[in-house]
Scaffold this motif. Structure first.
Motif, PDB file in Angstrom:
ATOM      1  N   SER A  71       0.840  -1.207   0.000  1.00 38.94           N
ATOM      2  CA  SER A  71       0.000   0.000   0.000  1.00 38.94           C
ATOM      3  C   SER A  71       0.867   1.246   0.000  1.00 38.94           C
ATOM      4  CB  SER A  71      -0.922  -0.003   1.220  1.00 38.94           C
ATOM      5  OG  SER A  71      -1.803  -1.106   1.189  1.00 38.94           O
ATOM      6  N   SER A  72       1.939   1.200   0.796  1.00 39.04           N
ATOM      7  CA  SER A  72       2.851   2.347   0.852  1.00 39.04           C
ATOM      8  C   SER A  72       3.531   2.566  -0.493  1.00 39.04           C
ATOM      9  CB  SER A  72       3.893   2.107   1.950  1.00 39.04           C
ATOM     10  OG  SER A  72       4.837   3.147   1.971  1.00 39.04           O
ATOM     11  N   MET A  73       3.953   1.462  -1.124  1.00 38.83           N
ATOM     12  CA  MET A  73       4.594   1.565  -2.438  1.00 38.83           C
ATOM     13  C   MET A  73       3.617   2.102  -3.475  1.00 38.83           C
ATOM     14  SD  MET A  73       6.709  -2.018  -2.381  1.00 38.83           S
ATOM     15  CE  MET A  73       7.403  -1.830  -4.016  1.00 38.83           C
ATOM     16  N   ASN A  74       2.383   1.604  -3.410  1.00 39.45           N
ATOM     17  CA  ASN A  74       1.357   2.051  -4.360  1.00 39.45           C
ATOM     18  C   ASN A  74       1.091   3.541  -4.186  1.00 39.45           C
ATOM     19  OD1 ASN A  74      -0.818   2.314  -6.061  1.00 39.45           O
ATOM     20  ND2 ASN A  74      -1.793   0.420  -5.410  1.00 39.45           N
ATOM     21  N   GLU A  75       0.993   3.949  -2.939  1.00 41.66           N
ATOM     22  CA  GLU A  75       0.744   5.369  -2.666  1.00 41.66           C
ATOM     23  C   GLU A  75       1.907   6.230  -3.150  1.00 41.66           C
ATOM     24  OE1 GLU A  75      -0.172   8.286   1.187  1.00 41.66           O
ATOM     25  OE2 GLU A  75      -0.081   6.101   1.415  1.00 41.66           O
ATOM     26  N   ALA A  76       3.151   5.749  -2.885  1.00 39.82           N
ATOM     27  CA  ALA A  76       4.333   6.510  -3.316  1.00 39.82           C
ATOM     28  C   ALA A  76       4.397   6.594  -4.835  1.00 39.82           C
ATOM     29  CB  ALA A  76       5.595   5.849  -2.761  1.00 39.82           C
ATOM     30  N   ALA A  77       4.100   5.464  -5.509  1.00 37.53           N
ATOM     31  CA  ALA A  77       4.154   5.456  -6.975  1.00 37.53           C
ATOM     32  C   ALA A  77       3.060   6.341  -7.561  1.00 37.53           C
ATOM     33  CB  ALA A  77       4.004   4.031  -7.488  1.00 37.53           C
TER      34      ALA A  77
ATOM     35  N   ASN B  44       4.231  13.469 -11.306  1.00 35.96           N
ATOM     36  CA  ASN B  44       5.382  14.183 -11.867  1.00 35.96           C
ATOM     37  C   ASN B  44       5.625  13.836 -13.336  1.00 35.96           C
ATOM     38  OD1 ASN B  44       5.895  15.315  -9.322  1.00 35.96           O
ATOM     39  ND2 ASN B  44       7.114  13.530  -8.700  1.00 35.96           N
ATOM     40  N   VAL B  45       5.032  12.711 -13.788  1.00 39.50           N
ATOM     41  CA  VAL B  45       5.264  12.282 -15.167  1.00 39.50           C
ATOM     42  C   VAL B  45       4.761  13.329 -16.158  1.00 39.50           C
ATOM     43  CG1 VAL B  45       4.688  10.538 -16.901  1.00 39.50           C
ATOM     44  CG2 VAL B  45       5.185   9.838 -14.552  1.00 39.50           C
ATOM     45  N   SER B  46       3.597  13.911 -15.868  1.00 37.30           N
ATOM     46  CA  SER B  46       3.012  14.883 -16.804  1.00 37.30           C
ATOM     47  C   SER B  46       3.631  16.268 -16.673  1.00 37.30           C
ATOM     48  CB  SER B  46       1.507  14.970 -16.580  1.00 37.30           C
ATOM     49  OG  SER B  46       1.218  15.384 -15.252  1.00 37.30           O
TER      50      SER B  46
ATOM     51  N   ALA C 193      -4.257   2.894 -14.677  1.00 39.60           N
ATOM     52  CA  ALA C 193      -4.568   1.519 -15.074  1.00 39.60           C
ATOM     53  C   ALA C 193      -3.285   0.713 -15.268  1.00 39.60           C
ATOM     54  CB  ALA C 193      -5.396   1.521 -16.359  1.00 39.60           C
ATOM     55  N   ARG C 194      -2.274   1.343 -15.845  1.00 39.69           N
ATOM     56  CA  ARG C 194      -1.002   0.642 -16.068  1.00 39.69           C
ATOM     57  C   ARG C 194      -0.313   0.336 -14.734  1.00 39.69           C
ATOM     58  NH1 ARG C 194       0.841   0.759 -21.244  1.00 39.69           N
ATOM     59  NH2 ARG C 194       3.028   0.665 -20.599  1.00 39.69           N
ATOM     60  N   LEU C 195      -0.463   1.256 -13.793  1.00 38.62           N
ATOM     61  CA  LEU C 195       0.100   1.010 -12.468  1.00 38.62           C
ATOM     62  C   LEU C 195      -0.574  -0.207 -11.816  1.00 38.62           C
ATOM     63  CD1 LEU C 195       1.965   1.872 -10.175  1.00 38.62           C
ATOM     64  CD2 LEU C 195       0.136   3.381  -9.353  1.00 38.62           C
ATOM     65  N   ASP C 196      -1.888  -0.313 -11.972  1.00 36.81           N
ATOM     66  CA  ASP C 196      -2.600  -1.475 -11.436  1.00 36.81           C
ATOM     67  C   ASP C 196      -2.097  -2.765 -12.077  1.00 36.81           C
ATOM     68  OD1 ASP C 196      -4.108   0.118  -9.792  1.00 36.81           O
ATOM     69  OD2 ASP C 196      -5.799   0.268 -11.189  1.00 36.81           O
ATOM     70  N   VAL C 197      -1.869  -2.727 -13.388  1.00 35.24           N
ATOM     71  CA  VAL C 197      -1.360  -3.915 -14.093  1.00 35.24           C
ATOM     72  C   VAL C 197       0.025  -4.285 -13.571  1.00 35.24           C
ATOM     73  CG1 VAL C 197      -0.599  -4.803 -16.330  1.00 35.24           C
ATOM     74  CG2 VAL C 197      -2.732  -3.501 -16.172  1.00 35.24           C
ATOM     75  N   VAL C 198       0.865  -3.266 -13.380  1.00 39.97           N
ATOM     76  CA  VAL C 198       2.217  -3.520 -12.872  1.00 39.97           C
ATOM     77  C   VAL C 198       2.151  -4.180 -11.503  1.00 39.97           C
ATOM     78  CG1 VAL C 198       4.299  -2.389 -12.004  1.00 39.97           C
ATOM     79  CG2 VAL C 198       3.346  -1.706 -14.196  1.00 39.97           C
ATOM     80  N   PHE C 199       1.269  -3.688 -10.646  1.00 40.08           N
ATOM     81  CA  PHE C 199       1.155  -4.260  -9.310  1.00 40.08           C
ATOM     82  C   PHE C 199       0.664  -5.699  -9.364  1.00 40.08           C
ATOM     83  CE2 PHE C 199       1.898  -0.277  -7.193  1.00 40.08           C
ATOM     84  CZ  PHE C 199       2.325  -0.668  -5.938  1.00 40.08           C
TER      85      PHE C 199
ATOM     86  N   ARG D 169      14.221  -1.078  -2.037  1.00 44.09           N
ATOM     87  CA  ARG D 169      14.607  -0.069  -3.011  1.00 44.09           C
ATOM     88  C   ARG D 169      13.625   1.099  -2.961  1.00 44.09           C
ATOM     89  NH1 ARG D 169      15.492  -3.300  -8.522  1.00 44.09           N
ATOM     90  NH2 ARG D 169      16.066  -1.205  -9.203  1.00 44.09           N
ATOM     91  N   SER D 170      13.943   2.143  -3.675  1.00 51.59           N
ATOM     92  CA  SER D 170      13.068   3.314  -3.700  1.00 51.59           C
ATOM     93  C   SER D 170      11.764   2.937  -4.380  1.00 51.59           C
ATOM     94  CB  SER D 170      13.746   4.446  -4.454  1.00 51.59           C
ATOM     95  OG  SER D 170      12.879   5.535  -4.594  1.00 51.59           O
ATOM     96  N   ALA D 171      10.670   2.883  -3.596  1.00 55.93           N
ATOM     97  CA  ALA D 171       9.396   2.356  -4.099  1.00 55.93           C
ATOM     98  C   ALA D 171       8.867   3.145  -5.277  1.00 55.93           C
ATOM     99  CB  ALA D 171       8.365   2.348  -2.971  1.00 55.93           C
ATOM    100  N   GLY D 172       8.765   4.468  -5.126  1.00 51.92           N
ATOM    101  CA  GLY D 172       8.153   5.249  -6.192  1.00 51.92           C
ATOM    102  C   GLY D 172       8.925   5.193  -7.484  1.00 51.92           C
ATOM    103  N   SER D 173      10.239   5.459  -7.435  1.00 54.79           N
ATOM    104  CA  SER D 173      11.051   5.472  -8.653  1.00 54.79           C
ATOM    105  C   SER D 173      11.073   4.110  -9.312  1.00 54.79           C
ATOM    106  CB  SER D 173      12.486   5.896  -8.301  1.00 54.79           C
ATOM    107  OG  SER D 173      12.498   7.201  -7.762  1.00 54.79           O
ATOM    108  N   PHE D 174      11.165   3.061  -8.493  1.00 52.88           N
ATOM    109  CA  PHE D 174      11.207   1.694  -9.031  1.00 52.88           C
ATOM    110  C   PHE D 174       9.927   1.378  -9.796  1.00 52.88           C
ATOM    111  CE2 PHE D 174      10.725  -3.001  -8.023  1.00 52.88           C
ATOM    112  CZ  PHE D 174      11.591  -3.396  -9.023  1.00 52.88           C
ATOM    113  N   LEU D 175       8.777   1.748  -9.224  1.00 50.86           N
ATOM    114  CA  LEU D 175       7.506   1.432  -9.864  1.00 50.86           C
ATOM    115  C   LEU D 175       7.292   2.244 -11.136  1.00 50.86           C
ATOM    116  CD1 LEU D 175       5.082   1.083  -6.826  1.00 50.86           C
ATOM    117  CD2 LEU D 175       5.923  -0.705  -8.336  1.00 50.86           C
ATOM    118  N   VAL D 176       7.648   3.505 -11.090  1.00 55.74           N
ATOM    119  CA  VAL D 176       7.429   4.335 -12.276  1.00 55.74           C
ATOM    120  C   VAL D 176       8.337   3.874 -13.419  1.00 55.74           C
ATOM    121  CG1 VAL D 176       7.691   6.660 -13.197  1.00 55.74           C
ATOM    122  CG2 VAL D 176       6.555   6.303 -11.013  1.00 55.74           C
TER     123      VAL D 176
END
Length: 240
Positions: free
Chosen positions: A90-96, A102-104, A207-213, A226-233
């Motif tokens: 949940s923490s990783m999902n929230e961070a990502a 920031n992507v946009s 939606a892509r984040l959900d697929v990744v998870f 590892r750094s949760a947000g950067s790793f997931l993005v």
């Protein structure tokens, strides 16, 4: 036979009777003592058996209690581990999700990402005419890359360029913010559908984040340090 002989004979008979009585009494005493000892031994063995059975019963109860306690501790530990994993995910999902915002911000990179998402959606749908929806904030970027995306799709699929109708009446929700924390939100991306609306391909960043998870959850758990947000993005942007 005179009186003296008779008296001697009577005395002999009396001694014989006494002796026989004593022997009989001794036999009775010995027999009684043997029976007593046998009965005493039987009682002692019976009590020993009861004590052993009681000890075995209590030992089994202790063993059962130990197994129950061990099972409860094991289940509690498993629950703690699962809860920790759930909190971590949940923490990783929230961070990502926060980092997706920031992507946009990098318009050039985000514009190219939108083009890639549109091309991918067209390849999935393979429809000659599609309806495209985006965030109102992204409308100018989508319109800027629409022709190049259609051309790239036509070259990759070896077909004529599709008709892409951008829905300017219904937009995707805006990016999440403190003002609309509980309302619908979208971090970016597009949604494409066939003209009749029967086929919909949601290709938003969320939606892509959900697929990744869903697909890479074990990898996330393994790489939690590892750094949760950067790793997931990074995974999100690399996902095809």
């Amino acid at each position: 036979m005179n009186d003296g002989d008779v008296s001697k004979q009577i005395q002999q008979m009396v001694r014989f009777i006494h002796q026989e009585a004593e022997e009989k009494a001794n036999e009775i005493s010995v027999s009684a003592e043997e029976e007593f000892n046998i009965e005493k031994l039987q009682l002692v063995e019976a009590e020993k058996k009861k004590i052993r059975q009681e000890y075995e019963r209590k030992e089994k109860q202790v063993d059962v209690r130990k197994k129950i306690e061990y099972s409860m501790q094991l289940n509690a530990s498993r629950i703690k581990v699962l809860q920790a994993q759930d909190d971590m995910v949940s923490s990783m999902n929230e961070a990502a999700t926060k980092e997706l915002l920031n992507v946009s911000h990098d318009h050039h990179a985000y514009r190219n990402l939108l083009r890639d998402l549109i091309v991918q959606s067209l390849l999935r749908l393979k429809e000659p005419a599609v309806l495209l929806r985006c965030r109102k904030h992204d409308l100018h970027l989508v319109e800027h890359v629409l022709d190049s995306a259609a051309q790239e799709y036509a070259e990759k699929a070896n077909v004529h360029g599709p008709e892409i109708i951008v829905d300017k009446d219904v937009f995707l929700p805006p990016a999440p913010s403190h003002h609309h924390a509980h309302g619908p939100s979208c971090s970016g991306g597009v949604v494409l559908a066939s003209r009749d609306g029967k086929i919909v391909f949601e290709n938003t960043l969320d939606a892509r984040l959900d697929v990744v998870f869903r697909n890479k959850l074990p990898e996330f758990i393994f790489s939690y340090c590892r750094s949760a947000g950067s790793f997931l993005v990074r995974l999100l942007l690399d996902e095809s």
